[in-house]
Write a protein that holds these residues in place. Sequence first.
Motif, PDB file in Angstrom:
ATOM      1  N   ARG A  93       0.837  -1.211   0.000  1.00 30.40           N
ATOM      2  CA  ARG A  93       0.000   0.000   0.000  1.00 30.40           C
ATOM      3  C   ARG A  93       0.870   1.259   0.000  1.00 30.40           C
ATOM      4  NH1 ARG A  93      -5.325  -0.352   1.700  1.00 30.40           N
ATOM      5  NH2 ARG A  93      -5.297   1.897   1.265  1.00 30.40           N
ATOM      6  N   SER A  94       1.511   1.520  -1.132  1.00 29.93           N
ATOM      7  CA  SER A  94       2.350   2.719  -1.222  1.00 29.93           C
ATOM      8  C   SER A  94       1.550   3.991  -1.030  1.00 29.93           C
ATOM      9  CB  SER A  94       3.072   2.753  -2.570  1.00 29.93           C
ATOM     10  OG  SER A  94       2.137   2.795  -3.647  1.00 29.93           O
ATOM     11  N   ASP A  95       0.231   3.927  -1.278  1.00 36.32           N
ATOM     12  CA  ASP A  95      -0.609   5.120  -1.109  1.00 36.32           C
ATOM     13  C   ASP A  95      -0.660   5.579   0.350  1.00 36.32           C
ATOM     14  OD1 ASP A  95      -2.103   2.566  -0.914  1.00 36.32           O
ATOM     15  OD2 ASP A  95      -3.766   3.858  -0.303  1.00 36.32           O
ATOM     16  N   LEU A  96      -0.342   4.684   1.281  1.00 35.21           N
ATOM     17  CA  LEU A  96      -0.334   5.065   2.695  1.00 35.21           C
ATOM     18  C   LEU A  96       0.944   5.808   3.069  1.00 35.21           C
ATOM     19  CD1 LEU A  96      -1.640   1.740   4.320  1.00 35.21           C
ATOM     20  CD2 LEU A  96      -2.982   3.681   3.473  1.00 35.21           C
ATOM     21  N   GLY A 154       2.764   8.165   1.019  1.00 34.40           N
ATOM     22  CA  GLY A 154       3.104   9.210   0.063  1.00 34.40           C
ATOM     23  C   GLY A 154       3.293   8.728  -1.348  1.00 34.40           C
ATOM     24  N   GLY A 155       2.783   7.554  -1.675  1.00 35.65           N
ATOM     25  CA  GLY A 155       2.868   7.042  -3.037  1.00 35.65           C
ATOM     26  C   GLY A 155       4.129   6.259  -3.328  1.00 35.65           C
ATOM     27  N   THR A 156       4.963   6.032  -2.324  1.00 37.94           N
ATOM     28  CA  THR A 156       6.226   5.309  -2.520  1.00 37.94           C
ATOM     29  C   THR A 156       6.335   4.165  -1.514  1.00 37.94           C
ATOM     30  OG1 THR A 156       7.309   7.351  -3.247  1.00 37.94           O
ATOM     31  CG2 THR A 156       8.738   5.511  -2.612  1.00 37.94           C
ATOM     32  N   THR A 157       6.659   2.984  -2.003  1.00 34.70           N
ATOM     33  CA  THR A 157       6.886   1.864  -1.100  1.00 34.70           C
ATOM     34  C   THR A 157       8.092   2.158  -0.215  1.00 34.70           C
ATOM     35  OG1 THR A 157       6.002   0.296  -2.716  1.00 34.70           O
ATOM     36  CG2 THR A 157       7.387  -0.606  -0.959  1.00 34.70           C
ATOM     37  N   PRO A 158       7.984   1.952   1.094  1.00 41.69           N
ATOM     38  CA  PRO A 158       9.101   2.269   1.987  1.00 41.69           C
ATOM     39  C   PRO A 158      10.400   1.581   1.545  1.00 41.69           C
ATOM     40  CG  PRO A 158       7.149   1.708   3.255  1.00 41.69           C
ATOM     41  CD  PRO A 158       6.830   1.406   1.829  1.00 41.69           C
ATOM     42  N   SER A 159      11.493   2.347   1.511  1.00 42.37           N
ATOM     43  CA  SER A 159      12.789   1.775   1.132  1.00 42.37           C
ATOM     44  C   SER A 159      13.550   1.256   2.341  1.00 42.37           C
ATOM     45  CB  SER A 159      13.638   2.828   0.415  1.00 42.37           C
ATOM     46  OG  SER A 159      13.860   3.947   1.272  1.00 42.37           O
TER      47      SER A 159
END
Length: 472
Positions: free
Chosen positions: A208-211, A213-218
Motif C-alpha cells: 500500500r504505497s498510497d499510505l 506518500g505514493g512510494t513503497t518504503p525503502s
Amino acid sequence: MRALFLTGVMSVLAAGCSLTTAAGLDECETSADCQSDQVCTQRVCLPLPAGCRAEPYGSTDADAVRMGGLFPLHTSPEAGASEDESDVQGFNAALLALEEVNQRTLGGRKIALYFCDTGSSRDVAKKQAQWLVNDKKVAAVLTAGSSQTLGVADVTIPAGVLTMSYSASSTELTVKEDTNGGPVGLLWRTSPSDAIQGSVIAHLLRTRSDLFGGTTPSKVGILYVEDPYGQGLSNIISEQLSTGSARIPNRTFLYQRGSDVKPVLDSLDMTYGPTVTVLIGFADDATAILREASTRTNLKRESGHHWFFSDSVKDAAVLADTLAASQARGFYGTAPAQGTGQAFSTFSARFNDKYKKDPAAYAYTSNAYDAMYLLALGASYSLSTSNAVTGAKMAEALTRVSSGTSSTSTQLTNSNFTYLAAELAAGRGVNIEGASGPLNFDANGEARAPVELWQVGDSGFVTISSNLEPPP
C-alpha cells in the motif's frame, strides 16, 4: 517475615484468643468493620494491596459471584502517575457490561467485581492477583495487556481460576500451558493474536504505497516497547518484511516504557534514518516519542518521514498533546476491528450515553465489554450445571459459544443475555457475535478477528477499513 507474622496471627485466631489493640490489629466480621485502607481477612483487619479497592463494583450481596479485575488505569504504580486513558475506557466498558448483567442476575445471584489498578506493572499485578485468588476467592480474573496477563496467569492457572484478557495480544499466550490438569484451558482472550496484526502491517508496508506518500518504503524502522507485546509484534513484522520476494530492509529499536526516549531516537535518526517507522508502544510513550521526533532531521514529518502505528497508540491522549498530534496527523495505524453488527451498535450508543465518549476512539473498549459478558455467561453456566462457580466450569462454557448448529450468530446484547444463558444451561451450543465482532474461539481460547486500518484525523481517529486479513 510477613509470612511468619501472618502465620502467628492465624494461630492466635485458631486458638480462639482475641487480639489486643497493642498489636495494631482489629478483629472484624466484614471489611465494613475495618478502616477504608484495610480489608477483613480471616476476621482480622489487614492492609489492602496497593492499588486495590476494598468494596467491589457491582453487587455487595453475601452470595454474589466473585470475580476480579486488574486494570492498568495509570502508567506507573508511583504516586502522581498519569492516567492511561485507553484502559480507563476499557474499564468503563467492563463496568457497563457488569451493570447490564446485574440487572438480569445469574439464577438469582449477581456479580461482585473486586478491582485493582495495576499501575501498568507486571509485578504489582501478580501480587494483586494473589490477593484476589487467596483472599477474595474469585472464580475468574479480567486482565489487560500481554505482560501483565502472562504474569497474572502464573498465579491464577495453578489455582484453577479462569483468566480472561481483553487486550493481551502476544503470541506467547497461544502456547502457554493453561489446563492445570483439566480438559479445558483457563487462559482466554477477546483480543486477537499479534500474529494477525503483525502480518497485516507487513502486508500494508509492502503493498500500500498510497499510505506512504505514493512510494513503497525503502527502509523501515520498528520502534517497540520492551515487553512481550512489543517484542512479539516487532518480531513478526521484521520477519515478514525480511522474507519472500518483496523484501524491505528493516531494523528494530527497543525502548523501556516510561524511559527517556532521546537515546533510542538518536540511534533511529542518525544511524539508520528510515523512511517509515512502525511505532509499537503505549500512548504516554508515543506522545513523548512524537514530540522528540519533531526535533530530529530524519524523523520529523517535514523531512518526508512517515509513521505507522500499532493498536496501543490509538488513544485520544496522544491527540491531546498539540505537538504530538501535529506530527501524527494524516498517518495510519492498525488495531483489532470493532464489530459491525447490532451488538456493537447497542454497546456504542449506551457507552456514549453513559460516558459521553466514542468507544471507537480507543482500542479494545468493545473487547473489554465482550469479555465481561463472556465471564457472566460462564458463571451462569457453571451455576446451572454444578450449583457453584469454578474457573473450570466457566471455561467449559466458553468452549460452547462457538459451537452452535445454526449458520447465524446471536448478537451479544443486553437483551439477548438471558436467552444465551438459557441455551448454554440447556446444553446447547451457540454462536455469538459480540461488540468486538464474531467470538469464534479456537482450542487455544482465542477468537480470530479482522484488523482495521485507521488514520489520525484533525480531531480524532478515522476508520479507513475494518476487514483486513493477513495474506493467504
